[in-house]
Design a protein around this motif. Structure first.
Motif, PDB file in Angstrom:
ATOM      1  N   VAL A   1     -12.435  52.633   7.329  1.00 43.49           N
ATOM      2  CA  VAL A   1     -11.688  53.089   6.157  1.00 43.49           C
ATOM      3  C   VAL A   1     -12.061  52.222   4.963  1.00 43.49           C
ATOM      4  O   VAL A   1     -12.055  50.991   5.061  1.00 43.49           O
ATOM      5  N   GLY A   2     -12.425  52.883   3.886  1.00 42.39           N
ATOM      6  CA  GLY A   2     -12.762  52.145   2.666  1.00 42.39           C
ATOM      7  C   GLY A   2     -12.060  52.736   1.464  1.00 42.39           C
ATOM      8  O   GLY A   2     -11.230  53.634   1.596  1.00 42.39           O
ATOM      9  N   LYS A   3     -12.405  52.198   0.308  1.00 44.36           N
ATOM     10  CA  LYS A   3     -11.830  52.698  -0.936  1.00 44.36           C
ATOM     11  C   LYS A   3     -12.881  53.468  -1.704  1.00 44.36           C
ATOM     12  O   LYS A   3     -14.059  53.120  -1.689  1.00 44.36           O
ATOM     13  N   GLN A   4     -12.454  54.551  -2.347  1.00 43.88           N
ATOM     14  CA  GLN A   4     -13.345  55.216  -3.289  1.00 43.88           C
ATOM     15  C   GLN A   4     -12.690  55.162  -4.663  1.00 43.88           C
ATOM     16  O   GLN A   4     -11.551  55.600  -4.829  1.00 43.88           O
ATOM     17  N   ILE A   5     -13.401  54.611  -5.616  1.00 45.26           N
ATOM     18  CA  ILE A   5     -12.873  54.459  -6.965  1.00 45.26           C
ATOM     19  C   ILE A   5     -13.713  55.326  -7.895  1.00 45.26           C
ATOM     20  O   ILE A   5     -14.930  55.187  -7.950  1.00 45.26           O
ATOM     21  N   VAL A   6     -13.058  56.263  -8.579  1.00 39.34           N
ATOM     22  CA  VAL A   6     -13.765  57.158  -9.495  1.00 39.34           C
ATOM     23  C   VAL A   6     -13.423  56.760 -10.926  1.00 39.34           C
ATOM     24  O   VAL A   6     -12.260  56.757 -11.318  1.00 39.34           O
TER      25      VAL A   6
ATOM     26  N   LEU B   1     -13.707  45.059  -8.511  1.00 40.82           N
ATOM     27  CA  LEU B   1     -13.457  46.168  -7.587  1.00 40.82           C
ATOM     28  C   LEU B   1     -13.709  45.818  -6.120  1.00 40.82           C
ATOM     29  O   LEU B   1     -13.053  46.354  -5.239  1.00 40.82           O
ATOM     30  N   ALA B   2     -14.674  44.921  -5.882  1.00 40.35           N
ATOM     31  CA  ALA B   2     -14.987  44.570  -4.497  1.00 40.35           C
ATOM     32  C   ALA B   2     -14.841  43.066  -4.286  1.00 40.35           C
ATOM     33  O   ALA B   2     -15.051  42.283  -5.213  1.00 40.35           O
ATOM     34  N   ASN B   3     -14.452  42.698  -3.101  1.00 41.49           N
ATOM     35  CA  ASN B   3     -14.483  41.295  -2.691  1.00 41.49           C
ATOM     36  C   ASN B   3     -15.790  41.109  -1.940  1.00 41.49           C
ATOM     37  O   ASN B   3     -15.886  41.427  -0.747  1.00 41.49           O
ATOM     38  N   THR B   4     -16.810  40.615  -2.654  1.00 39.03           N
ATOM     39  CA  THR B   4     -18.175  40.635  -2.101  1.00 39.03           C
ATOM     40  C   THR B   4     -18.370  39.665  -0.934  1.00 39.03           C
ATOM     41  O   THR B   4     -19.420  39.680  -0.304  1.00 39.03           O
ATOM     42  N   VAL B   5     -17.368  38.845  -0.662  1.00 36.23           N
ATOM     43  CA  VAL B   5     -17.460  37.986   0.528  1.00 36.23           C
ATOM     44  C   VAL B   5     -17.368  38.847   1.797  1.00 36.23           C
ATOM     45  O   VAL B   5     -18.109  38.643   2.750  1.00 36.23           O
TER      46      VAL B   5
END
Lengths: 80, 80
Positions: free
Chosen positions: B38-43, B66-70
Motif C-alpha cells: 500500500v502506498g500513497k498517490q499524490i496528484v 512528499l516522501a521520506n527517502t530513507v
C-alpha cells in the motif's frame, strides 16, 4: 499478474490530507501548485492467469474492502 | 499540468498496512492474492507550462516533503 488499484476521494468530498500537503508546499514556496489530492495506491500480486477473472476479483475486493464507495472512487489497472 | 506522484515503501521495509490488507483479503476468501503493498498517490495540479521545470519542481517537493527517502521510493509522471 499485478493489479494496481488507485483509491481517491470523490470530487466534492473534502480532502483534508490534500489540503494539508498543499498548505505545506505553499509554506515551502512552491507557489505554482494549484491543487493537491492525496489517495491510496494498492498494488496486488495475483496468482491468476485470466485477465478478466483477475479484474472481476479485484473489483469485488474494491467494493468489499479496499474502497469506501460512499465517498471514494477507484480505478483498476491489470498488468501481466 | 498534472503531476502524479506515487510513494511506496522501499523493498525490504515492512509494509504493515499492506500486510493488514492482505490478511483481510484472505479472511474474505480471496485466496489468489500473493502480496499487497500500500502506498500513497499524490496528484498535483501545477500552473506551469514547461515540462522539464515541472518535473524538477515535483522532484524537489518529493525530496523535501512528499516522501521520506530513507524508507520510501517515489515515481513521478507528468501529464499535460
Amino acid at each position: 499478474m499485478k493489479a494496481i488499484v488507485n483509491v481517491f476521494l470523490k470530487p466534492g468530498v473534502l480532502d483534508s490530507q490534500g489540503k494539508a500537503v498543499h498548505h505545506a508546499l505553499s509554506s515551502l514556496h512552491f507557489e505554482n501548485v494549484k491543487d493537491v489530492r492525496v489517495g491510496k495506491q494498492i498494488v496486488l500480486q495475483l496468482d491468476e492467469e485470466n485477465i478478466e477473472k483477475a479484474k472481476k476479483d479485484v473489483e469485488t475486493m474494491c467494493e468489499e474492502l479496499l474502497a469506501n464507495t460512499v465517498i471514494e472512487d477507484y480505478t483498476i489497472e491489470i498488468e501481466k
